[in-house]
Design an enzyme around this catalytic site. Structure first.
Site, PDB file in Angstrom:
ATOM      1  CG  ASP A  85       0.453   3.128  -5.949  1.00  0.00           C
ATOM      2  OD1 ASP A  85       0.302   1.905  -6.083  1.00  0.00           O
ATOM      3  OD2 ASP A  85       1.229   3.634  -5.125  1.00  0.00           O
ATOM      4  CG  ASP A  86      -2.162  -0.589  -6.170  1.00  0.00           C
ATOM      5  OD1 ASP A  86      -1.078  -0.994  -6.604  1.00  0.00           O
ATOM      6  OD2 ASP A  86      -2.523  -0.733  -4.984  1.00  0.00           O
ATOM      7  CG  ASP A 128       2.422   0.850  -9.031  1.00  0.00           C
ATOM      8  OD1 ASP A 128       1.219   0.614  -9.288  1.00  0.00           O
ATOM      9  OD2 ASP A 128       2.816   1.182  -7.893  1.00  0.00           O
ATOM     10  CG  ASN A 129       0.799  -2.999  -8.888  1.00  0.00           C
ATOM     11  OD1 ASN A 129       1.723  -2.582  -8.193  1.00  0.00           O
ATOM     12  ND2 ASN A 129      -0.464  -2.893  -8.505  1.00  0.00           N
ATOM     13  CB  CYS A 131       4.358  -0.497  -5.371  1.00  0.00           C
ATOM     14  SG  CYS A 131       2.666  -0.583  -4.818  1.00  0.00           S
TER      15      CYS A 131
END
Ligand SMILES: *[C@@H]1O[C@H](CO)[C@@H](O)[C@H](O)[C@H]1NC(C)=O
Ligand SMILES: *[C@@H]1O[C@H](CO)[C@@H](O)[C@H](O)[C@H]1NC(C)=O
Ligand SMILES: *[C@@H]1O[C@H](CO)[C@@H](O)[C@H](O)[C@H]1NC(C)=O
Ligand SMILES: *[C@@H]1O[C@H](CO)[C@@H](O)[C@H](O)[C@H]1NC(C)=O
Length: 609
Positions: free
Chosen positions: A64-65, A347-348, A100
């Protein structure tokens, strides 16, 4: 969120893996060797065996991130050892929506966000309820893989707004076994709530969320390995996302984001690390457009706070680094490593300080749309680096290929090249564009990005459409905002996106002042990019993959370079332009201006009469 369930406090039962079983000495302050370009290795292994033996397994780790551009991969020695050195690094891998939930829905459906219409993290435009409302819960990757003969497993974060109140209304479809972390505890590192299969949510108060996830991952992996069919296992740790602090659980407006919380064994690491001081870091002059251009330069206290925020991201990532090693070790001991593909991505991306931004994502800059992407598995060259353009939209088609399933027509992307032969064949023939899109707001995380009242800062009108073009000849970013602003960066000469060429190109007084991009007049390049964006912003399936074909049905244009031929100048000069009527928070077509481009037709009338 009202009416929270009474959550049983449960101990995990078995001891947590300490992550050191296979580990080298703990990571130290010296950054590990980054993924390196290594000469291509020969490989002829087929993806799906034709001899009737079992098809390969897939373990997909989605963090995540995690950023690529701020060098997070210099601090993950185990990921580098097991995935970079034993697998292939995709150096030009992009997300298509830097947020996300939309990004994850696109990944697990193989569709651009304008085709999922899950564009936000919360309803009405996004989150788990919107995923369900759009019908994706009945038509998405885990169901397709099950129908294709795979057993499917998942643990960790699925989507935002997947909560302790709505997890059973309906349940997530498509997994043989699942164990999801749920809102509003998803980002509470030391107070996570997980929900297994059809059971009630369980509170793991006091335990670190990634350690809880690691135990669950290894349990599901054992189950998957014991099965008869090949399997897919999704593993989605929350790290290194920021931590959510809720003052009052009954009032969901009373939250704030702070730096992620590492496992205590990692909290002392990297005392000297700081955000790389690239030229776009907290620049003296404002950059970007719209609300970004209005940001004040950060003062020394803010920069120091954000550096500590950065260190805590790296520390929080260490538990993920250990988890990757645990997964590889478990597969190795089960003799499954030679028929299992491992994917690792985020996700990003993430920014801290670039363009004066406080910690966050949601922008179209390199920091937000580029993410780490590794694949390891049979036939995938070890220690290799691919420079072809790939995106999250290509991942579902890639998993289909591995599973030996025919790609769906509705896929907006194409399989990534995996073997040395595919990588070679893809070079020069693969698409050069990335269709980046965003709707709604942007926000900051961390103390210094906060509004005067201490609440989160949000910026409206962060709705834009953008294009990234990466080819041997061009390296460009073009965007059109709902505020009618445009950006055009030539990353060949401006890799940090500090000089927006668009205002100079658009200014009639500048005509003929000789601004060029890749040897072509910049206004000619801009006219082609705008037309390409016009096609991509509502593309579906094949149009997303071969957009030039829509503009040039004769099939003689397949790239920006082709479209720049002088004989097309008049056509592009008269082309319909991408523009918005007004700003919306979601995908409201009426607000998004013209939808259909003009089509090029040969004007040799003798051919037609
Ligand atoms: C997993 O679920 C699919 C679809 O319901 C089913 O066909 C398959 O037998 C299940 N696998 C196991 C190991 O239960
Ligand atoms: C630094 O900037 C923040 C706002 O981002 C402000 O609250 C703080 O007072 C400033 N600190 C100093 C030392 O100027
Ligand atoms: C957002 O855009 C709308 C026009 O679509 C404009 O009326 C409004 O003032 C803008 N708001 C901000 C905060 O820029
Ligand atoms: C996307 O979803 C929103 C919210 O439900 C809806 O208003 C909008 O019309 C949808 N857009 C499209 C193109 O279907």
């Amino acid at each position: 969120m009202k009416g929270l369930l009474l959550l049983a406090v449960a101990a995990l039962g078995q001891g947590l893996p300490d992550g050191s079983a296979f580990a080298d000495p703990s990571p130290n302050n010296n950054p590990n060797t980054p993924p390196q370009k290594v000469l291509q290795q020969d490989s002829h292994s087929p993806l799906a065996p034709s001899d009737g033996s079992q098809r390969p397994n897939i373990v997909f780790i989605l963090v995540d991130d995690q950023d690529l551009q701020m060098d997070s991969l210099l601090y993950t020695p185990r990921i580098n050892r097991h995935l970079a050195q034993q697998g292939t690094f995709y150096a030009n891998h992009f997300v298509t929506t830097a947020l996300c939930c939309p990004s994850r829905v696109s990944l697990w459906t193989g569709k651009q966000a304008h085709n999922t219409n899950v564009t936000e993290i919360y309803p009405p435009y996004g989150g788990y309820p919107k995923f369900v409302a759009e019908g994706h819960n009945d038509n998405w990757l885990p169901l397709w893989l099950q129908a294709g003969g795979y057993d499917t497993y998942y643990t960790g974060k699925l989507f935002n707004a997947h909560t302790v109140d709505n997890y059973d209304a309906p349940f997530v479809n498509g997994f043989n076994a699942s164990d999801f972390v749920l809102d509003p505890y998803t980002y509470q590192y030391r107070r996570p709530v997980y929900q297994r299969n059809r059971d009630a949510p369980v509170n793991y108060h006091g335990q670190h969320t990634v350690d809880v996830l690691a135990a669950k991952t290894l349990g599901l992996l054992d189950d998957a390995l014991a099965g008869e069919r090949p399997f897919f296992l999704g593993v989605a740790p929350v790290a290194p996302h920021s931590n959510l602090e809720m003052a009052d659980e009954t009032d969901t407006t009373s939250f704030r984001f702070s730096a992620p919380i590492p496992a205590s064994r990692h909290q002392h690491l990297f005392p000297e690390a700081r955000v790389p001081r690239t030229p776009n870091f907290n620049p003296d002059r404002p950059s970007g457009v719209n609300w970004i251009r209005r940001l004040p330069q950060q003062n020394a206290s803010s920069v120091a706070y954000n550096d500590e925020f950065y260190r805590n991201r790296l520390r929080a990532l260490q538990a993920v680094d250990e988890l990757v090693e645990d997964i590889v070790g478990r597969l190795e001991r089960a003799h499954a490593l030679d028929h299992t593909y491992l994917f690792y991505t985020s996700d990003n991306g993430y920014h801290i300080g670039q363009h004066r931004l406080h910690p966050g994502k949601e922008c179209g800059f390199e920091e937000d749309i580029r993410v780490p992407m590794f694949v390891r598995g049979p036939g995938v060259p070890a220690g290799h680096e691919v420079d072809s353009v790939t995106t999250h939209i290509d991942l579902a088609p890639t998993l289909f290929r591995i599973a030996g399933l025919a790609p769906k027509e509705e896929f907006d992307g194409t399989a990534m090249p995996l073997t040395a032969a595919e990588i070679e064949a893809d070079r020069g023939s693969r698409q050069e564009h990335v269709n980046v899109e965003y709707w709604g707001k942007a926000g900051f995380e961390g103390a210094f990005g906060r509004a005067a009242d201490g609440g989160p800062t949000t910026f409206l009108n962060n709705t834009y459409k953008a294009l990234r073009v990466v080819s041997p000849r061009f390296n460009l970013y073009y965007s059109v905002w709902c505020s009618d602003e445009h950006q055009l960066y030539d990353l060949t000469v401006d890799p940090y996106q500090l000089h927006n060429l668009y205002p100079d190109i658009a200014n009639p007084q500048n005509k003929g002042r000789g601004i060029t991009i890749g040897g072509h007049p910049a206004d000619q390049v801009a006219s082609r990019l705008d037309a390409l964006l016009m096609v991509l912003k509502s593309c579906q399936g094949a149009t997303c993959i071969r957009p030039w074909q829509t503009l040039h049905p004769a099939g003689d244009v397949a790239s920006l370079q082709d479209a720049l031929e002088g004989r097309f100048d008049a056509f592009y000069a008269s082309q319909v332009r991408v523009e918005y009527g007004w700003c919306e928070l979601g995908y409201i077509v009426e607000a998004e201006g013209p939808q259909v481009p003009r089509i090029y037709q040969e004007t040799h009338w003798s051919d037609w009469v």
